[in-house]
Design an enzyme around this catalytic site. Structure first.
Site, mmCIF file in Angstrom:
data_model
loop_
_atom_site.group_PDB
_atom_site.id
_atom_site.type_symbol
_atom_site.label_atom_id
_atom_site.label_comp_id
_atom_site.label_asym_id
_atom_site.label_seq_id
_atom_site.Cartn_x
_atom_site.Cartn_y
_atom_site.Cartn_z
ATOM 1 C CG HIS A 141 -2.081 -0.986 1.049
ATOM 2 N ND1 HIS A 141 -2.867 -1.406 2.088
ATOM 3 C CD2 HIS A 141 -2.533 -1.663 -0.043
ATOM 4 C CE1 HIS A 141 -3.764 -2.301 1.640
ATOM 5 N NE2 HIS A 141 -3.573 -2.469 0.362
ATOM 6 C CB CYS B 28 4.777 19.964 -7.642
ATOM 7 S SG CYS B 28 5.717 19.222 -8.972
ATOM 8 C CB ALA C 159 1.591 -8.623 16.978
HETATM 9 P P1 NAD Z 1 -7.497 -2.997 10.248
HETATM 10 O O1 NAD Z 1 -7.468 -1.772 11.064
HETATM 11 O O2 NAD Z 1 -8.647 -3.219 9.354
HETATM 12 O O3 NAD Z 1 -7.407 -4.257 11.229
HETATM 13 C C1 NAD Z 1 -6.472 -4.351 12.248
HETATM 14 C C2 NAD Z 1 -6.348 -5.813 12.644
HETATM 15 O O4 NAD Z 1 -5.340 -5.879 13.641
HETATM 16 C C3 NAD Z 1 -7.629 -6.404 13.253
HETATM 17 O O5 NAD Z 1 -7.800 -7.708 12.743
HETATM 18 C C4 NAD Z 1 -7.327 -6.414 14.753
HETATM 19 O O6 NAD Z 1 -8.013 -7.453 15.416
HETATM 20 C C5 NAD Z 1 -5.838 -6.641 14.757
HETATM 21 N N1 NAD Z 1 -5.114 -6.129 15.927
HETATM 22 C C6 NAD Z 1 -5.333 -4.973 16.602
HETATM 23 N N2 NAD Z 1 -4.433 -4.823 17.582
HETATM 24 C C7 NAD Z 1 -3.607 -5.899 17.521
HETATM 25 C C8 NAD Z 1 -2.455 -6.301 18.259
HETATM 26 N N3 NAD Z 1 -1.970 -5.576 19.268
HETATM 27 N N4 NAD Z 1 -1.838 -7.481 17.908
HETATM 28 C C9 NAD Z 1 -2.333 -8.239 16.888
HETATM 29 N N5 NAD Z 1 -3.415 -7.904 16.157
HETATM 30 C C10 NAD Z 1 -4.035 -6.734 16.465
HETATM 31 O O7 NAD Z 1 -6.127 -3.065 9.454
HETATM 32 P P2 NAD Z 1 -5.708 -3.872 8.165
HETATM 33 O O8 NAD Z 1 -6.414 -5.177 8.119
HETATM 34 O O9 NAD Z 1 -4.227 -3.879 8.155
HETATM 35 O O10 NAD Z 1 -6.226 -3.023 6.907
HETATM 36 C C11 NAD Z 1 -6.472 -1.666 6.906
HETATM 37 C C12 NAD Z 1 -5.599 -0.801 5.993
HETATM 38 O O11 NAD Z 1 -5.238 0.302 6.806
HETATM 39 C C13 NAD Z 1 -4.314 -1.392 5.522
HETATM 40 O O12 NAD Z 1 -4.239 -1.126 4.186
HETATM 41 C C14 NAD Z 1 -3.223 -0.559 6.194
HETATM 42 O O13 NAD Z 1 -2.301 -0.129 5.247
HETATM 43 C C15 NAD Z 1 -3.919 0.701 6.619
HETATM 44 N N6 NAD Z 1 -3.399 1.218 7.908
HETATM 45 C C16 NAD Z 1 -2.056 1.208 8.144
HETATM 46 C C17 NAD Z 1 -1.556 1.644 9.349
HETATM 47 C C18 NAD Z 1 -0.062 1.602 9.568
HETATM 48 O O14 NAD Z 1 0.695 1.749 8.605
HETATM 49 N N7 NAD Z 1 0.403 1.371 10.786
HETATM 50 C C19 NAD Z 1 -2.429 2.097 10.342
HETATM 51 C C20 NAD Z 1 -3.805 2.122 10.066
HETATM 52 C C21 NAD Z 1 -4.271 1.681 8.823
#
Ligand code: NAD
Length: 263
Positions: free
Chosen positions: A133, A163, A250
């Site tokens: 992404h 830009c 995690a």
């Molecule tokens: P999501 O927010 O839809 O889901 C998060 C998942 O992580 C859930 O299944 C939840 O149960 C789990 N979770 C929450 N806390 C946790 C922990 N401490 N340990 C393990 N699991 C945990 O996110 P997604 O499925 O990755 O998809 C959403 C999109 O949002 C992705 O494309 C991502 O790029 C983007 N996003 C990225 C970030 C980042 O870069 N850190 C942050 C927010 C959203």
């Protein structure tokens, strides 16, 4: 109805041992990570009902879509700053470090949906990370896609940078809703899935598995017969199909798992 006393539920401890063995038995480990792996670094996930990015629908509709950036880039930038600040402030957590640690014993590849670059900051070589992404650390102009250099080390600019070539405003080089995934990262991810599915195990961490097309990558791996471990605080769309589901944070489970693999 009679209870079948011969069937014993598999305990968490047994699943944990199975997961340790699966990683020990395989030469390569592909990690497929989502927002949940960075939750312990202080970055909200998308769908957390209270603090999730999803909760601010108006902001997300602007900074999360090409429509917002093309229509009102200045306001999109002001909402985007709220998403970007915790990412810029974040440090890799014990889950990111555990992946780096196992990469000294196994061939590790990371396919991440995250845009926070925390795997690289924890020490994984960028060429072994597929950011499917994109990343919030790269920018391009809204009008023509010219790259724009924005150094976030000095803080996030208050207003949208311009830009140098065409004068239009900057947007992040991350994949927004409705946009196609970056071809180079996509090719890299599918190349690893094709190449390593027979002799590798996949560890899916902290993702709901509902954001397509990226969500299809673990499915493709499983369709080829690849073995899968999942770590999440709750069940995801993958859970019914994985070999071992380890329920929990995690940053707590992964370091324990990796410690057992490498001692
Ligand atoms: P999501 O927010 O839809 O889901 C998060 C998942 O992580 C859930 O299944 C939840 O149960 C789990 N979770 C929450 N806390 C946790 C922990 N401490 N340990 C393990 N699991 C945990 O996110 P997604 O499925 O990755 O998809 C959403 C999109 O949002 C992705 O494309 C991502 O790029 C983007 N996003 C990225 C970030 C980042 O870069 N850190 C942050 C927010 C959203």
């Amino acid at each position: 109805m009679q209870e079948n006393n011969n069937i014993q539920p598999i305990s968490n401890a047994e699943l944990f041992e199975e997961a340790v063995q699966l990683i020990k038995d395989h030469e390569n480990v592909i990690f497929f990570t989502g927002a949940g792996i960075s939750a312990e670094s202080g970055i909200n996930t998308f769908r957390d009902p209270e603090h999730g990015v999803w909760a601010n629908k108006i902001g997300l509709a602007l900074f999360g879509t090409p429509f917002g950036w093309n229509w009102i880039p200045s306001i999109s930038w002001s909402f985007f700053k709220g998403f970007l600040q915790p990412i810029v402030d974040a440090q890799p957590n014990n889950a990111h470090h555990a992946i780096t640690r196992v990469s000294t014993n196994k061939k590790v590849r990371v396919i991440t949906q995250n845009v926070d670059a925390l795997h690289q900051r924890a020490g994984i070589d960028a060429k072994h990370v597929a950011e499917v992404h994109g990343t919030v650390y790269k920018f391009r102009c809204c009008k023509n896609g010219h790259p724009i250099d924005v150094n976030l080390e000095h803080g996030i600019p208050n207003s949208s940078p311009l830009c140098a070539v065409c004068g239009s405003k900057a947007r992040p080089d991350a994949t927004l809703f409705t946009e196609a995934l970056p071809a180079d990262a996509l090719n890299k991810a599918y190349h690893w899935i094709e190449k390593y599915s027979r002799n590798s195990v996949m560890v899916i961490i902290g993702t709901t598995g509902i954001v397509y097309p990226a969500a299809g990558m673990p499915e493709s791996f499983m369709n080829k017969g690849g073995k899968v471990i999942e770590i999440n605080i709750e069940e995801s769309s993958y859970t019914p199909r994985v070999n071992c589901f380890l329920k929990g944070k995690a940053a707590e489970i992964l370091p324990q798992l990796i410690y057992r693999v490498i001692v």
